[in-house]
Design a protein around this motif. Structure first.
Motif, PDB file in Angstrom:
ATOM      1  N   GLY A  21       0.088 -56.536  11.956  1.00  0.00           N
ATOM      2  CA  GLY A  21      -0.739 -55.492  11.380  1.00  0.00           C
ATOM      3  C   GLY A  21      -0.116 -54.910  10.124  1.00  0.00           C
ATOM      4  O   GLY A  21       1.016 -55.218   9.742  1.00  0.00           O
ATOM      5  N   VAL A  22      -0.862 -54.009   9.484  1.00  0.00           N
ATOM      6  CA  VAL A  22      -0.401 -53.424   8.230  1.00  0.00           C
ATOM      7  C   VAL A  22       0.814 -52.535   8.452  1.00  0.00           C
ATOM      8  O   VAL A  22       1.760 -52.532   7.662  1.00  0.00           O
ATOM      9  N   THR A  23       0.840 -51.773   9.546  1.00  0.00           N
ATOM     10  CA  THR A  23       1.929 -50.825   9.786  1.00  0.00           C
ATOM     11  C   THR A  23       3.261 -51.517   9.950  1.00  0.00           C
ATOM     12  O   THR A  23       4.303 -51.001   9.506  1.00  0.00           O
ATOM     13  N   PHE A  24       3.268 -52.696  10.591  1.00  0.00           N
ATOM     14  CA  PHE A  24       4.522 -53.397  10.870  1.00  0.00           C
ATOM     15  C   PHE A  24       4.716 -54.633   9.991  1.00  0.00           C
ATOM     16  O   PHE A  24       5.554 -55.479  10.297  1.00  0.00           O
ATOM     17  N   SER A  25       3.952 -54.749   8.932  1.00  0.00           N
ATOM     18  CA  SER A  25       4.096 -55.914   8.056  1.00  0.00           C
ATOM     19  C   SER A  25       5.367 -55.795   7.228  1.00  0.00           C
ATOM     20  O   SER A  25       5.975 -54.721   7.116  1.00  0.00           O
ATOM     21  N   GLN A  26       5.768 -56.907   6.637  1.00  0.00           N
ATOM     22  CA  GLN A  26       7.000 -56.937   5.856  1.00  0.00           C
ATOM     23  C   GLN A  26       6.876 -56.177   4.544  1.00  0.00           C
ATOM     24  O   GLN A  26       7.874 -55.731   3.986  1.00  0.00           O
ATOM     25  N   THR A  27       5.679 -56.051   4.041  1.00  0.00           N
ATOM     26  CA  THR A  27       5.460 -55.299   2.802  1.00  0.00           C
ATOM     27  C   THR A  27       4.981 -53.894   3.131  1.00  0.00           C
ATOM     28  O   THR A  27       4.272 -53.668   4.117  1.00  0.00           O
ATOM     29  N   SER A  28       5.376 -52.933   2.301  1.00  0.00           N
ATOM     30  CA  SER A  28       5.018 -51.534   2.526  1.00  0.00           C
ATOM     31  C   SER A  28       3.810 -51.105   1.707  1.00  0.00           C
ATOM     32  O   SER A  28       3.517 -49.905   1.610  1.00  0.00           O
ATOM     33  N   VAL A  29       3.102 -52.074   1.135  1.00  0.00           N
ATOM     34  CA  VAL A  29       1.956 -51.743   0.281  1.00  0.00           C
ATOM     35  C   VAL A  29       0.859 -51.066   1.092  1.00  0.00           C
ATOM     36  O   VAL A  29       0.324 -50.017   0.705  1.00  0.00           O
ATOM     37  N   GLY A  30       0.520 -51.647   2.234  1.00  0.00           N
ATOM     38  CA  GLY A  30      -0.544 -51.080   3.051  1.00  0.00           C
ATOM     39  C   GLY A  30      -0.206 -49.708   3.584  1.00  0.00           C
ATOM     40  O   GLY A  30      -1.056 -48.793   3.581  1.00  0.00           O
ATOM     41  N   SER A  31       1.029 -49.508   4.036  1.00  0.00           N
ATOM     42  CA  SER A  31       1.439 -48.205   4.563  1.00  0.00           C
ATOM     43  C   SER A  31       1.412 -47.136   3.479  1.00  0.00           C
ATOM     44  O   SER A  31       1.073 -45.975   3.744  1.00  0.00           O
ATOM     45  N   GLU A  32       1.751 -47.512   2.263  1.00  0.00           N
ATOM     46  CA  GLU A  32       1.718 -46.555   1.161  1.00  0.00           C
ATOM     47  C   GLU A  32       0.298 -46.052   0.931  1.00  0.00           C
ATOM     48  O   GLU A  32       0.075 -44.842   0.739  1.00  0.00           O
ATOM     49  N   ILE A  33      -0.668 -46.948   0.931  1.00  0.00           N
ATOM     50  CA  ILE A  33      -2.063 -46.554   0.695  1.00  0.00           C
ATOM     51  C   ILE A  33      -2.605 -45.763   1.877  1.00  0.00           C
ATOM     52  O   ILE A  33      -3.370 -44.802   1.712  1.00  0.00           O
ATOM     53  N   LEU A  34      -2.203 -46.126   3.080  1.00  0.00           N
ATOM     54  CA  LEU A  34      -2.765 -45.492   4.269  1.00  0.00           C
ATOM     55  C   LEU A  34      -2.222 -44.087   4.507  1.00  0.00           C
ATOM     56  O   LEU A  34      -2.971 -43.186   4.909  1.00  0.00           O
ATOM     57  N   TYR A  35      -0.911 -43.877   4.275  1.00  0.00           N
ATOM     58  CA  TYR A  35      -0.293 -42.640   4.758  1.00  0.00           C
ATOM     59  C   TYR A  35       0.374 -41.795   3.676  1.00  0.00           C
ATOM     60  O   TYR A  35       0.479 -40.571   3.844  1.00  0.00           O
ATOM     61  N   TYR A  36       0.847 -42.372   2.603  1.00  0.00           N
ATOM     62  CA  TYR A  36       1.760 -41.645   1.723  1.00  0.00           C
ATOM     63  C   TYR A  36       1.203 -41.320   0.344  1.00  0.00           C
ATOM     64  O   TYR A  36       1.720 -40.420  -0.321  1.00  0.00           O
ATOM     65  N   THR A  37       0.208 -42.017  -0.125  1.00  0.00           N
ATOM     66  CA  THR A  37      -0.273 -41.768  -1.473  1.00  0.00           C
ATOM     67  C   THR A  37      -0.966 -40.407  -1.586  1.00  0.00           C
ATOM     68  O   THR A  37      -1.649 -39.972  -0.656  1.00  0.00           O
ATOM     69  N   LYS A  38      -0.765 -39.763  -2.706  1.00  0.00           N
ATOM     70  CA  LYS A  38      -1.432 -38.487  -3.008  1.00  0.00           C
ATOM     71  C   LYS A  38      -2.422 -38.637  -4.160  1.00  0.00           C
ATOM     72  O   LYS A  38      -2.965 -37.635  -4.634  1.00  0.00           O
ATOM     73  N   ASP A  39      -2.652 -39.880  -4.569  1.00  0.00           N
ATOM     74  CA  ASP A  39      -3.555 -40.130  -5.687  1.00  0.00           C
ATOM     75  C   ASP A  39      -4.993 -40.247  -5.194  1.00  0.00           C
ATOM     76  O   ASP A  39      -5.266 -40.395  -3.993  1.00  0.00           O
ATOM     77  N   CYS A  40      -5.902 -40.200  -6.158  1.00  0.00           N
ATOM     78  CA  CYS A  40      -7.312 -40.398  -5.845  1.00  0.00           C
ATOM     79  C   CYS A  40      -7.539 -41.849  -5.447  1.00  0.00           C
ATOM     80  O   CYS A  40      -7.009 -42.773  -6.082  1.00  0.00           O
ATOM     81  N   LEU A  41      -8.312 -42.050  -4.420  1.00  0.00           N
ATOM     82  CA  LEU A  41      -8.548 -43.398  -3.907  1.00  0.00           C
ATOM     83  C   LEU A  41      -9.763 -44.062  -4.525  1.00  0.00           C
ATOM     84  O   LEU A  41      -9.979 -45.258  -4.292  1.00  0.00           O
ATOM     85  N   ASP A  42     -10.547 -43.331  -5.290  1.00  0.00           N
ATOM     86  CA  ASP A  42     -11.745 -43.918  -5.886  1.00  0.00           C
ATOM     87  C   ASP A  42     -11.364 -45.018  -6.870  1.00  0.00           C
ATOM     88  O   ASP A  42     -10.334 -44.938  -7.561  1.00  0.00           O
ATOM     89  N   THR A  43     -12.212 -46.020  -6.934  1.00  0.00           N
ATOM     90  CA  THR A  43     -11.964 -47.108  -7.877  1.00  0.00           C
ATOM     91  C   THR A  43     -12.132 -46.659  -9.327  1.00  0.00           C
ATOM     92  O   THR A  43     -11.513 -47.210 -10.232  1.00  0.00           O
ATOM     93  N   SER A  44     -12.958 -45.628  -9.550  1.00  0.00           N
ATOM     94  CA  SER A  44     -13.168 -45.092 -10.892  1.00  0.00           C
ATOM     95  C   SER A  44     -12.705 -43.638 -10.928  1.00  0.00           C
ATOM     96  O   SER A  44     -13.110 -42.842 -10.066  1.00  0.00           O
ATOM     97  N   PRO A  45     -11.848 -43.273 -11.872  1.00  0.00           N
ATOM     98  CA  PRO A  45     -11.382 -41.872 -11.933  1.00  0.00           C
ATOM     99  C   PRO A  45     -12.508 -40.863 -12.147  1.00  0.00           C
ATOM    100  O   PRO A  45     -12.360 -39.687 -11.787  1.00  0.00           O
ATOM    101  N   THR A  46     -13.608 -41.303 -12.715  1.00  0.00           N
ATOM    102  CA  THR A  46     -14.710 -40.376 -12.996  1.00  0.00           C
ATOM    103  C   THR A  46     -15.418 -39.914 -11.722  1.00  0.00           C
ATOM    104  O   THR A  46     -16.094 -38.877 -11.727  1.00  0.00           O
ATOM    105  N   THR A  47     -15.280 -40.658 -10.638  1.00  0.00           N
ATOM    106  CA  THR A  47     -15.942 -40.295  -9.379  1.00  0.00           C
ATOM    107  C   THR A  47     -15.018 -39.558  -8.420  1.00  0.00           C
ATOM    108  O   THR A  47     -15.424 -39.257  -7.288  1.00  0.00           O
ATOM    109  N   CYS A  48     -13.799 -39.272  -8.833  1.00  0.00           N
ATOM    110  CA  CYS A  48     -12.883 -38.549  -7.948  1.00  0.00           C
ATOM    111  C   CYS A  48     -13.370 -37.111  -7.742  1.00  0.00           C
ATOM    112  O   CYS A  48     -13.912 -36.484  -8.672  1.00  0.00           O
ATOM    113  N   LEU A  49     -13.153 -36.616  -6.544  1.00  0.00           N
ATOM    114  CA  LEU A  49     -13.573 -35.257  -6.237  1.00  0.00           C
ATOM    115  C   LEU A  49     -12.656 -34.263  -6.933  1.00  0.00           C
ATOM    116  O   LEU A  49     -11.455 -34.475  -7.073  1.00  0.00           O
ATOM    117  N   ALA A  50     -13.235 -33.170  -7.352  1.00  0.00           N
ATOM    118  CA  ALA A  50     -12.476 -32.125  -8.035  1.00  0.00           C
ATOM    119  C   ALA A  50     -11.634 -31.347  -7.032  1.00  0.00           C
ATOM    120  O   ALA A  50     -11.940 -31.316  -5.835  1.00  0.00           O
TER     121      ALA A  50
END
Length: 318
Positions: A84-113
């Motif tokens: 699974g993503v949590t126990f995978s060798q790469t930390s990419v998935g865990s970063e997106i799931l739990y640690y990122t503080k950035d907007c997740l929208d694909t377009s910055p214009t649709t990010c919530l204020a």
């Protein structure tokens, strides 16, 4: 080597399946608004159950299969995900799931204020947003059903827009999942892109491995040609010359080609000795006439043929 190759591919596969399950849930939730029947509620509940199961498998791998019903355990893409993503060798998935503080929208214009009530849910990782959406859709799937006519009355103002017993476009549940759907899709898309790159890296490493193996194969083939096959061909050429010289010394009465054919055929059937003895008796008279010592030329020919696999020696006369 095999787990290193299959793990990113399996996770990439199930991430795409999870994206499809999420879209199915949003579709049935919207259909529930415009066609609120028990059948649509059942479809939403089924789609939601699949989405939740796929998501848990994506996170935990085989450990999550224990909590899934028997009807879902045997799905092929479940068995492929080991860690699974949590126990995978790469930390990419865990970063997106739990640690990122950035907007997740694909377009910055649709990010919530920052003033939006849903802003904290869309800027604290994908997992918290997904679980909140799942909990909300579970409640939506249990709303009482209503007819399309009732929905028309609600939208026309003949019923209260604050009626919490019905799911409408004025409901806070609809406002939440419709406002945050781009963030959810964007988070899944980010994971999709990252694991797509991981899959490409795996295929690139496999390609490099095949190139190295091909180069080693060519090198070994050239070494075989130079150090083994070429000397063998030279020895064979010398042996052919020696055989031709010895055959030239035999009397013309001995039918060498016939003798060789009969000995080779008889050796395949395990009767080499019998044929040699019969040929020796037939040629004994001719051999004594031409042998200066009285030796049988047939015996000389047979002994020459029988010893063809070993080092060739010139016949000796007593």
């Amino acid at each position: 080597m095999r787990p290193k190759i299959s793990a990113p591919i399996a996770i990439y596969n199930i991430v795409n399946v999870v994206i499809l399950r999420f879209h199915a849930c949003i579709y049935y939730a919207n259909e529930l608004i415009f066609n609120g029947t028990l059948e649509v509620q059942g479809r939403l509940s089924a789609a939601l159950g699949l989405w939740m199961a796929e998501y848990e498998i994506m996170l935990l791998g085989q450990e999550a299969r224990l909590a899934i019903g028997s009807s879902l355990v045997d799905r092929s893409h479940y068995r492929l995900v080991q860690n699974g993503v949590t126990f995978s060798q790469t930390s990419v998935g865990s970063e997106i799931l739990y640690y990122t503080k950035d907007c997740l929208d694909t377009s910055p214009t649709t990010c919530l204020a920052p003033g939006s009530p849903y802003y904290p849910l869309t800027h604290n990782g994908l997992d918290i947003l997904v679980r909140e959406t799942m909990e909300l859709l579970q409640g939506v799937s249990s709303f009482p059903s209503f007819s399309h006519a009732a929905f028309c009355f609600l939208n026309l103002g003949e019923a209260s827009a604050n009626d919490t017993t019905r799911l409408t476009t004025h409901s806070p549940e609809f406002s939440f999942y419709w406002s945050t759907r781009n963030s959810t899709i964007g988070g899944y898309s980010m994971m999709n892109y990252e694991y797509h790159d991981e899959v490409l890296k795996v295929y690139s490493s496999v390609r490099d491995l095949h190139i190295v193996a091909f180069a080693l194969t060519v090198a070994l083939m050239l070494a075989f040609l130079v150090f083994m096959l070429r000397p063998f061909l030279q020895d064979s050429s010398r042996e052919q010359r020696r055989i031709a010289e010895l055959l030239c010394q035999l009397p013309s009465e001995i039918e060498v080609e016939t003798l060789l054919k009969k000995v080779i055929v008889s050796s395949k059937h395990g009767s080499n000795n019998k044929v040699s003895q019969s040929l020796s008796r037939k040629q004994s008279t001719i051999g004594r006439k031409h042998s200066p010592t009285g030796a049988s030329m047939a015996d000389i020919g047979v002994s020459f043929v029988q010893n063809r696999s070993g080092p060739l020696q010139e016949p000796k006369f007593d």
